[in-house]
Design a protein around this motif. Structure first.
Motif, PDB file in Angstrom:
ATOM      1  N   GLU A 148       3.829 -15.114 -24.700  1.00 12.72           N
ATOM      2  CA  GLU A 148       5.139 -14.480 -24.329  1.00 12.72           C
ATOM      3  C   GLU A 148       4.835 -13.227 -22.891  1.00 12.72           C
ATOM      4  O   GLU A 148       5.958 -13.364 -21.463  1.00 12.72           O
ATOM      5  N   ASP A 180       2.014  -4.924 -29.156  1.00 11.41           N
ATOM      6  CA  ASP A 180       2.291  -6.671 -28.276  1.00 11.41           C
ATOM      7  C   ASP A 180       1.272  -7.819 -28.300  1.00 11.41           C
ATOM      8  O   ASP A 180       0.766  -8.578 -27.650  1.00 11.41           O
ATOM      9  N   SER A 190      -1.257  -8.953 -29.981  1.00  9.42           N
ATOM     10  CA  SER A 190      -0.959  -9.890 -30.630  1.00  9.42           C
ATOM     11  C   SER A 190      -0.877 -11.376 -30.006  1.00  9.42           C
ATOM     12  O   SER A 190      -0.826 -11.412 -29.069  1.00  9.42           O
ATOM     13  N   SER A 191       0.172 -12.130 -31.001  1.00  8.65           N
ATOM     14  CA  SER A 191       0.545 -13.345 -30.929  1.00  8.65           C
ATOM     15  C   SER A 191       1.952 -13.185 -29.291  1.00  8.65           C
ATOM     16  O   SER A 191       1.864 -14.158 -28.601  1.00  8.65           O
ATOM     17  N   ARG A 192       1.748 -11.932 -29.162  1.00 11.84           N
ATOM     18  CA  ARG A 192       3.136 -11.891 -28.185  1.00 11.84           C
ATOM     19  C   ARG A 192       2.288 -11.817 -26.971  1.00 11.84           C
ATOM     20  O   ARG A 192       3.559 -11.363 -26.155  1.00 11.84           O
ATOM     21  N   ARG A 193       1.246 -12.031 -27.053  1.00 12.94           N
ATOM     22  CA  ARG A 193       0.476 -12.179 -25.404  1.00 12.94           C
ATOM     23  C   ARG A 193       0.995 -13.371 -24.695  1.00 12.94           C
ATOM     24  O   ARG A 193       1.098 -13.734 -23.159  1.00 12.94           O
ATOM     25  N   ARG A 241       6.041  -3.463 -23.423  1.00 11.35           N
ATOM     26  CA  ARG A 241       5.798  -4.033 -24.474  1.00 11.35           C
ATOM     27  C   ARG A 241       4.755  -2.648 -24.936  1.00 11.35           C
ATOM     28  O   ARG A 241       4.359  -1.683 -23.986  1.00 11.35           O
TER      29      ARG A 241
END
Length: 298
Positions: free
Chosen positions: A143, A135, A138-141, A131
């Motif tokens: 995930e 990432d 952001s909101s992908r943390r 990543r």
């Protein structure tokens, strides 16, 4: 007397033996009973329990509460774009099967924390390598944390289960390494200074423009006021001259007398003035009261 002592000592020995067979399991703990080094029984419910006296059986306690493992390794990790970042994280976990935990991990909670820290560290490193920094911020943390939790669960539930359950995995901080952070701060500071200097220059230029416009308007107002004043003064002088001419035309002797007075006023307006004039000259005729006298020019 000997019989009484023997009975008392026997009772003491019996009480000591009886107390060594009793143990209490707290509601926050598991009680693990060992028989000659082997796990004989695991007590999961709180209360008073019995066992054989040592060395036949011994009991150890393992915490059954929800435990927290905080990251302690400050080593940076590489992202997909080869940026070095430092992360802080924690894991909430608990021991669910004391028998498997003791066989495959260790005799206390610190052993499981050490191994869980190693597994979590490797999982975080693997996921962060895939990543970017964006990432991670952001909101992908979410995930990423879910993937790390999945990998940790796969490790603790593998061919040799640890007897633990991982409840949650969370990242608390993501930051660049100190050298990069200092460089970023310096760039931010330089950018803020550049913007501040630009704003100050713009403000100074605007201030000069406003001051120049104010000075111009001031000069215009003063010039217009002076023009109007001179115009009014000229009109007043013209009217005064017209009135004087009309008055003087009606009475020439008065006009001559008035001019003499004006000449005297202009000649004797200061205390220190000194004039050397013949008293019999035409200049003092008005003072002598001679009719039709007109003073000579000064």
């Amino acid at each position: 007397m000997n019989r009484v002592g023997f009975i008392a000592s026997s009772l003491l020995v019996l009480l000591a033996l009886l107390s060594s067979t009793l143990f209490v399991v707290d509601q926050r703990q598991f009680g693990v009973v060992y028989a000659l080094g082997q796990i004989k029984e695991v007590i999961t419910e709180p209360g008073l329990n019995f066992k054989l006296p040592p060395p036949f059986q011994n009991v150890r306690y393992i915490d059954k509460r929800l435990l927290t493992l905080d990251s302690t390794d400050p080593e940076p990790m590489l992202t997909a774009e080869k940026q070095r970042v430092v992360i802080d994280w924690y894991i909430r976990w608990r021991i669910t099967d004391p028998s498997e935990y003791i066989r495959n991990v260790g005799l206390d909670e610190s052993a499981g924390a050490n191994q869980l820290n190693r597994v979590a560290r490797n999982a975080f490193q693997e996921e962060i390598n895939r990543r970017t920094v964006r990432d991670l911020l952001s909101s992908r943390r979410e995930e990423l944390m879910a993937d790390v939790k999945r990998e940790v669960l796969e490790a603790v539930r593998g061919s040799r289960p640890w007897g633990v359950d991982v409840i949650d995995v969370r990242i608390t901080r993501v930051d660049y390494v100190e050298s990069i952070t200092e460089s970023v701060y310096r760039r931010m500071e330089a950018e803020r200074k550049r913007v501040a200097n630009e704003l100050r220059s713009t403000g100074f230029a605007e201030g000069e423009k406003i001051r120049a416009d104010a000075d111009r308007q001031r000069e215009v107002v003063i010039a217009n006021a002076y023009r109007d004043a001179q115009k009014i003064k000229g009109e007043g002088d013209a009217q005064a001259a017209s009135l004087y001419a009309e008055a003087f035309g009606r009475d020439p002797q008065f006009a001559q007398f008035y001019r003499s007075l004006e000449a005297y006023k202009g000649s004797f307006n200061k205390k220190g003035d000194l004039m050397v004039v013949d008293p019999s000259s035409e200049f003092f005729r008005a003072m002598r009261g001679t009719p039709g006298a007109a003073p000579a020019s000064r």
